[in-house]
Scaffold this motif. Structure first.
Motif, PDB file in Angstrom:
ATOM      1  N   UNK A   1       0.830  -1.200   0.000  1.00  0.00           N
ATOM      2  CA  UNK A   1       0.000   0.000   0.000  1.00  0.00           C
ATOM      3  C   UNK A   1       0.870   1.258   0.000  1.00  0.00           C
ATOM      4  N   UNK A   2       0.459   2.245  -0.795  1.00  0.00           N
ATOM      5  CA  UNK A   2       1.187   3.517  -0.852  1.00  0.00           C
ATOM      6  C   UNK A   2       0.508   4.564   0.028  1.00  0.00           C
ATOM      7  N   UNK A   3       1.282   5.376   0.730  1.00  0.00           N
ATOM      8  CA  UNK A   3       0.680   6.498   1.472  1.00  0.00           C
ATOM      9  C   UNK A   3       0.037   7.484   0.499  1.00  0.00           C
ATOM     10  N   UNK A   4      -1.022   8.152   0.963  1.00  0.00           N
ATOM     11  CA  UNK A   4      -1.759   9.081   0.096  1.00  0.00           C
ATOM     12  C   UNK A   4      -0.876  10.165  -0.499  1.00  0.00           C
ATOM     13  N   UNK A   5       0.141  10.644   0.241  1.00  0.00           N
ATOM     14  CA  UNK A   5       0.986  11.706  -0.308  1.00  0.00           C
ATOM     15  C   UNK A   5       1.713  11.232  -1.571  1.00  0.00           C
ATOM     16  N   UNK A   6       2.100   9.963  -1.631  1.00  0.00           N
ATOM     17  CA  UNK A   6       2.727   9.435  -2.841  1.00  0.00           C
ATOM     18  C   UNK A   6       1.689   9.198  -3.935  1.00  0.00           C
ATOM     19  N   UNK A   7       0.504   8.756  -3.526  1.00  0.00           N
ATOM     20  CA  UNK A   7      -0.576   8.565  -4.495  1.00  0.00           C
ATOM     21  C   UNK A   7      -0.894   9.886  -5.194  1.00  0.00           C
ATOM     22  N   UNK A   8      -0.988  10.960  -4.417  1.00  0.00           N
ATOM     23  CA  UNK A   8      -1.276  12.281  -5.002  1.00  0.00           C
ATOM     24  C   UNK A   8      -0.173  12.703  -5.963  1.00  0.00           C
ATOM     25  N   UNK A   9       1.062  12.435  -5.602  1.00  0.00           N
ATOM     26  CA  UNK A   9       2.185  12.772  -6.481  1.00  0.00           C
ATOM     27  C   UNK A   9       2.098  11.987  -7.790  1.00  0.00           C
ATOM     28  N   UNK A  10       1.928  10.688  -7.694  1.00  0.00           N
ATOM     29  CA  UNK A  10       1.855   9.860  -8.901  1.00  0.00           C
ATOM     30  C   UNK A  10       0.610  10.159  -9.729  1.00  0.00           C
ATOM     31  N   UNK A  11      -0.467  10.572  -9.088  1.00  0.00           N
ATOM     32  CA  UNK A  11      -1.701  10.908  -9.816  1.00  0.00           C
ATOM     33  C   UNK A  11      -1.468  12.059 -10.796  1.00  0.00           C
ATOM     34  N   UNK A  12      -0.522  12.927 -10.510  1.00  0.00           N
ATOM     35  CA  UNK A  12      -0.260  14.073 -11.400  1.00  0.00           C
ATOM     36  C   UNK A  12       0.395  13.650 -12.711  1.00  0.00           C
ATOM     37  N   UNK A  13       0.963  12.446 -12.755  1.00  0.00           N
ATOM     38  CA  UNK A  13       1.625  11.987 -13.988  1.00  0.00           C
ATOM     39  C   UNK A  13       0.943  10.752 -14.582  1.00  0.00           C
ATOM     40  N   UNK A  14      -0.239  10.415 -14.070  1.00  0.00           N
ATOM     41  CA  UNK A  14      -0.992   9.269 -14.587  1.00  0.00           C
ATOM     42  C   UNK A  14      -1.721   9.666 -15.866  1.00  0.00           C
ATOM     43  N   UNK A  15      -1.643   8.797 -16.875  1.00  0.00           N
ATOM     44  CA  UNK A  15      -2.292   9.023 -18.168  1.00  0.00           C
ATOM     45  C   UNK A  15      -2.960   7.723 -18.607  1.00  0.00           C
ATOM     46  N   UNK A  16      -4.018   7.857 -19.391  1.00  0.00           N
ATOM     47  CA  UNK A  16      -4.589   6.698 -20.066  1.00  0.00           C
ATOM     48  C   UNK A  16      -4.295   6.856 -21.546  1.00  0.00           C
ATOM     49  N   UNK A  17      -3.527   5.934 -22.077  1.00  0.00           N
ATOM     50  CA  UNK A  17      -3.146   5.907 -23.488  1.00  0.00           C
ATOM     51  C   UNK A  17      -3.735   4.648 -24.119  1.00  0.00           C
TER      52      UNK A  17
END
Length: 149
Positions: A40-56
């Motif tokens: 499980x990832x802490x929410x602060x890392x989830x928020x960081x990674x969410x900024x670079x998430x894309x659906x291609x």
């Protein structure tokens, strides 16, 4: 430099980044919880990674100028836990990992038998969580008598 020019440059940078591994290193479950290699990832890392998430077309990806990483998504990458309709008709959505999104209007929401979802930037989408689902139906889909509008 305008925002459009910056966005164009970022798209160009991200398009050449090699795929790190064919196997997904990240997983987002049906409750919107993020995992890295099963942990499980802490929410602060989830928020960081969410900024670079894309659906291609090739799937969900975390994209940086240096590398691209696959993400397995069970259903939707984001679960919306709260929303607020602004005076101008726009909506501010808050996800289960405390990220915020803006959508232009109520027309952005898609209502079907299984869920109420909304399209977001970068090809992404989100599903309304249970409380928001019922609140949305009551506010926008039912009349004062409780019947469908």
């Amino acid at each position: 430099m305008t925002e459009l020019e910056v966005a164009a440059q970022l798209r160009q940078i991200n398009q050449g980044a090699p795929l790190c591994d064919e196997a997904p290193l990240f997983h987002i479950d049906s409750q919107g919880r993020w995992f890295y290699r099963g942990e499980s990832l802490p929410d602060k890392f989830c928020r960081l990674f969410a900024t670079i998430l894309h659906l291609k077309p090739e799937g969900y990806l975390l994209m940086t100028p240096v590398e691209t990483v696959r993400v397995e998504v069970a259903e939707f990458p984001f679960i919306i836990n709260d929303y607020e309709e602004e005076e101008d008709g726009q909506f501010t959505l808050t996800s289960s990992i405390d990220t915020q999104f803006q959508v232009a209007s109520r027309d952005a929401f898609v209502v079907d038998e299984a869920a109420i979802s909304v399209s977001l930037a970068r090809g992404l989408s989100a599903k309304l969580g249970r409380a928001c689902y019922y609140r949305f139906i009551e506010q926008y889909l039912l009349n004062v008598d409780g019947d469908a509008k």
